[in-house]
Scaffold this active site. Structure first.
Site, PDB file in Angstrom:
ATOM      1  N   GLU A   6      -2.657  -3.910  11.861  1.00 28.14           N
ATOM      2  CA  GLU A   6      -3.456  -2.835  11.244  1.00 28.14           C
ATOM      3  C   GLU A   6      -3.838  -1.737  12.227  1.00 28.14           C
ATOM      4  O   GLU A   6      -4.452  -1.995  13.274  1.00 28.14           O
ATOM      5  CB  GLU A   6      -4.729  -3.416  10.624  1.00 28.14           C
ATOM      6  CG  GLU A   6      -5.557  -2.368   9.895  1.00 28.14           C
ATOM      7  CD  GLU A   6      -6.699  -2.962   9.081  1.00 28.14           C
ATOM      8  OE1 GLU A   6      -7.456  -2.183   8.476  1.00 28.14           O
ATOM      9  OE2 GLU A   6      -6.836  -4.208   9.043  1.00 28.14           O
TER      10      GLU A   6
ATOM     11  N   LYS B 268      -6.311  -3.900   2.794  1.00 23.54           N
ATOM     12  CA  LYS B 268      -7.175  -4.640   1.876  1.00 23.54           C
ATOM     13  C   LYS B 268      -6.305  -5.161   0.753  1.00 23.54           C
ATOM     14  O   LYS B 268      -5.795  -4.393  -0.067  1.00 23.54           O
ATOM     15  CB  LYS B 268      -8.289  -3.746   1.319  1.00 23.54           C
ATOM     16  CG  LYS B 268      -9.566  -3.780   2.139  1.00 23.54           C
ATOM     17  CD  LYS B 268     -10.140  -5.173   2.188  1.00 23.54           C
ATOM     18  CE  LYS B 268     -11.139  -5.309   3.331  1.00 23.54           C
ATOM     19  NZ  LYS B 268     -11.416  -6.731   3.593  1.00 23.54           N
TER      20      LYS B 268
END
Length: 462
Positions: A260, A276
């Site tokens: 990420e 997410k």
């Protein structure tokens, strides 16, 4: 600035072997060529200044070992020290890093930015921030199949010759390190029943209107001995990711296999890419495609993602020009060795050229690993998680002298400290989350890190 071509090698770990004996070595590892989205590797060591924050007090140590306390909040103190370097402004913008600040910013650095309760146990006692100011680095471009040694004024010709000699010599064999061994299986800091009670508490907070989403993590720990570099080399082959890193710290090490991006700045352009939504992969190709499709169409995961998108749009707006914050890509699927992720891209444009560190402070820690609203979610995390997060959910990255910045979110990250190896896994809990699914998701996220280490390195009982 000096830029010297080097012989390109597909495995940058071989280059890092040659410099990791120097003070404060750092390896930002794109996972390439195994990770197709990876491009640049950055290797450096022997900083001219080393900056460390513990208990929100920041100190700077120079090459001679002289230490001094720095005034101001940690990121402000770092900015002041970064400003003392004398780069060639605006040059070599095609390279990601040409010298500057590189290191880690722990989740607990948030305590130096916001007022938070002190409830969770701080058993790792890791510094909140540890950053070197580097005047040279090795840059490896796997896309262009090129590499360079770059250095700033302040690195002498003799030092350059010494670095080049190290980079072309045969490294000391890794076998000369103390062999890495796990002395116990990884064990969580909460049972499944304890996780359920914490999950229920978060649902109660959501129903009471305290928050919309809270990221709840459990920590897995094992005793270890020997070289953590050996463990990292094993993991990077098993789980290549574009924001991996190996950092040797004052009193430990970070082994990060993060997929990420937190914040990137290139010529005032800002990008953040929160994750997410997670689904385990299947060995069956057809089932794997169905799992990715189900994740991309999941209304629950889309809602969870969108909450964090709104939070990050607000965070970026603190330092970006009015009207510049956009969402060019919403709910995209990214696939890694063990999981699919739902990822959104948010962009903006900085108001001022020197706003990279203020941007980092204004967005820290990343909303994708706290929940929303951020401060209330962090208060609930402090109440419910037994131990402080340390480097987990913090950030690793650089602020380059050419104006670039790139930082990760430290998920899939192991902290080696005091003979213990810690690894966390968490997930965002929202009103329609189910406890068993959220608990399983935490296991899915580390199933390509911890089992391989146990399989290869667990010391047999005698």
């Amino acid at each position: 600035m000096q830029r010297i071509p080097l012989i390109y090698k597909t495995d940058s770990a071989e280059l890092f072997e040659r410099i990791r004996h120097l003070p404060h070595p750092a390896f930002l590892d794109s996972g390439a060529p195994l990770c197709q989205s990876g491009r640049y590797d950055i290797l450096c060591a022997d900083p001219v200044r080393h900056i460390r924050t513990k208990d929100c007090i920041t100190t700077m140590t120079d090459r001679s070992g002289i230490q001094q306390k720095l005034a101001g909040k940690p990121l402000q103190a770092l900015q002041q020290q970064l400003d003392l370097l004398t780069p060639e402004k605006g040059g070599n913008v095609d390279l990601p890093f040409v010298g500057g600040a590189l290191g880690y910013f722990s989740y607990d650095l948030g305590r130096c930015i916001e007022t938070l309760p002190r409830l969770a146990e701080d058993d790792t006692e890791l510094a909140e921030m540890e950053v070197g100011l580097y005047l040279w680095a090795v840059i490896v471009d796997h896309q262009g199949k090129q590499s360079w040694l770059v250095s700033q004024p302040g690195i002498t010709a003799d030092e350059t010759d010494s670095i080049l000699a190290l980079l072309t010599e045969q490294p000391s064999p890794a076998s000369l390190d103390d062999p890495f061994r796990l002395e116990s299986p990884f064990k969580s800091n909460m049972t499944q029943e304890q996780y359920k009670r914490r999950f229920k508490r978060i649902i109660d907070y959501i129903h009471a209107g305290d928050c919309y989403q809270v990221n709840l993590a459990q920590r897995f720990s094992s005793r270890y001995r020997g070289s953590t570099w050996q463990a990292y080399r094993r993991l990077r082959l098993h789980a290549p990711t574009p924001f991996s890193a190996y950092l040797t710290l004052t009193d430990g090490a970070l082994l990060s296999l993060s997929p990420e991006r937190f914040l990137q700045v290139q010529q005032l352009q800002v990008e953040t890419r929160p994750i997410k939504g997670t689904s385990p992969r299947s060995a069956d190709p057809q089932q794997d495609l169905l799992a990715a499709k189900a994740l991309s169409e999941s209304s629950k995961d889309q809602a969870e993602n969108l909450m964090i998108v709104d939070l990050l749009r607000n965070d970026l707006g603190k330092n970006c020009a009015i009207g510049s914050v956009k969402v060019p890509a919403l709910f995209q699927i990214e696939s890694y060795a063990n999981v699919h992720h739902l990822v959104t891209t948010i962009t903006g444009k900085l108001k001022h050229a020197n706003d990279a560190l203020p941007l980092l402070e204004g967005c820290f820690p990343g909303g994708s690993i706290t929940g929303a609203p951020k401060i209330r979610a962090m208060q609930i995390i402090e109440e419910l998680e037994p131990h402080r997060r340390s480097a987990y959910c913090g950030s690793i990255g650089y602020i380059s002298l050419n104006g670039n910045m790139d930082t990760s979110i430290c998920i899939r990250t192991l902290v080696a400290k005091n003979g213990h190896l810690h690894c966390w896994a968490g997930g965002g809990i929202v009103a329609d989350s189910t406890c068993d699914a959220e608990f399983q998701e935490t296991l899915d996220k580390v199933n390509n890190l911890l089992p391989p280490l146990e399989h290869e390195f667990l010391q047999p009982e005698t």
